[in-house]
Design an enzyme around this catalytic site. Structure first.
Site, short mmCIF file in Angstrom:
data_model
loop_
_atom_site.label_atom_id
_atom_site.label_comp_id
_atom_site.label_asym_id
_atom_site.label_seq_id
_atom_site.Cartn_x
_atom_site.Cartn_y
_atom_site.Cartn_z
N GLY A 213 0.84 -1.19 0.00
CA GLY A 213 0.00 0.00 0.00
C GLY A 213 0.87 1.24 0.00
CB CYS A 214 0.27 4.54 1.47
SG CYS A 214 1.12 6.07 1.85
#
Length: 181
Positions: A9-10
């Site tokens: 993810g981020c």
């Protein structure tokens, strides 16, 4: 020292997780798995480069093993959502292990198969396991993001809960100074 590269993810979230582990000496946010050279954050965020947001760790295998890093990786994100982590949507947020060696590949594949067989997540794991071809460090503003901007709304709403989960599950693996959020 050895290296490991993960996308979950981020990269701001992933960086905050791995920075707190004993034996992890350096964490660099960046990009891997795409098709253009020297991508910029805006290009990656728009999903036009094929890169995933990743972190590249430099770690001491005498203190923390690759197996332990994989365990943290699998337990601190949702590897069953294709191209998505929470509100972050796009191929740049895909779950990925970019292996540096054949041994890392074997361990990642084994761990993924074991989790699938045990149906730990209740859904198929979609994590990509690919060789690391190129790693590009992200721009300076993206390095050490959570530690630099802890009071930002995104950090409080998205990253802090992940850091708290890390502390709850892996408190014995945390650097002493990180045991206090």
């Amino acid at each position: 020292m050895e290296k490991a590269t993960f996308g979950s993810g981020c990269f701001w979230c992933t960086e905050a997780i791995f920075q707190r582990l004993k034996g992890v000496e350096k964490v660099v946010s960046g990009y891997s798995g795409g098709h253009i050279k020297n991508p910029a954050y805006r290009e990656v965020c728009n999903g036009v480069t094929g890169h995933a947001e990743v972190v590249q760790l430099t770690y001491d295998p005498e203190v923390i093993t690759y197996d332990e890093l994989l365990e943290v990786f699998w337990k601190t994100h949702d590897p069953t959502t294709l191209n998505r982590q929470g509100y972050d949507v796009g191929t740049q947020y895909r779950s990925a292990v970019f292996y540096h060696t054949e041994e890392q590949r074997k361990k990642a594949v084994y761990y993924k198969q074991k989790l699938e067989e045990e149906d730990i997540f209740g859904a198929p794991i979609v994590t990509e396991i690919s060789p690391l071809e190129t790693f590009y460090a992200a721009e300076g503003a993206h390095q050490d993001y959570y530690n630099n901007y802890t009071s930002q709304p995104y950090c409080q709403a998205v990253i802090l809960p992940k850091v708290k989960k890390l502390k709850q599950i892996f408190s014995e693996k945390l650097k002493q100074e990180q045991n206090n959020l």
